[in-house]
Design a protein around this motif. Structure first.
Motif: not given
Length: 65
Positions: A14-29
């Protein structure tokens, strides 16, 4: 592979995919909240560490995001 290992693996992916897309934890939340889930940045952090279980409907929403 035990249950705890599987959760940690899901979190790492999940972290790897989020970071690859340039999405912060806050934006995902925020995106999860828009879909009706009570997620916060700390929720994303816990899930990525494998400390929080991810429900199937949550995983589906994460995949869409």
């Amino acid at each position: 592979m035990g249950y705890i290992d599987a959760e940690a693996n899901v979190g790492r992916n999940m972290r790897s995919r989020r970071e690859a897309r340039g999405i912060s934890q806050e934006v995902l939340a925020d995106e999860m909240q828009r879909r009706g889930f009570k997620w916060h940045q700390a929720t994303v952090y816990s899930a990525e560490r494998g400390d929080r279980r991810i429900q199937l409907n949550e995983a589906h929403a994460i995949a869409e995001i």
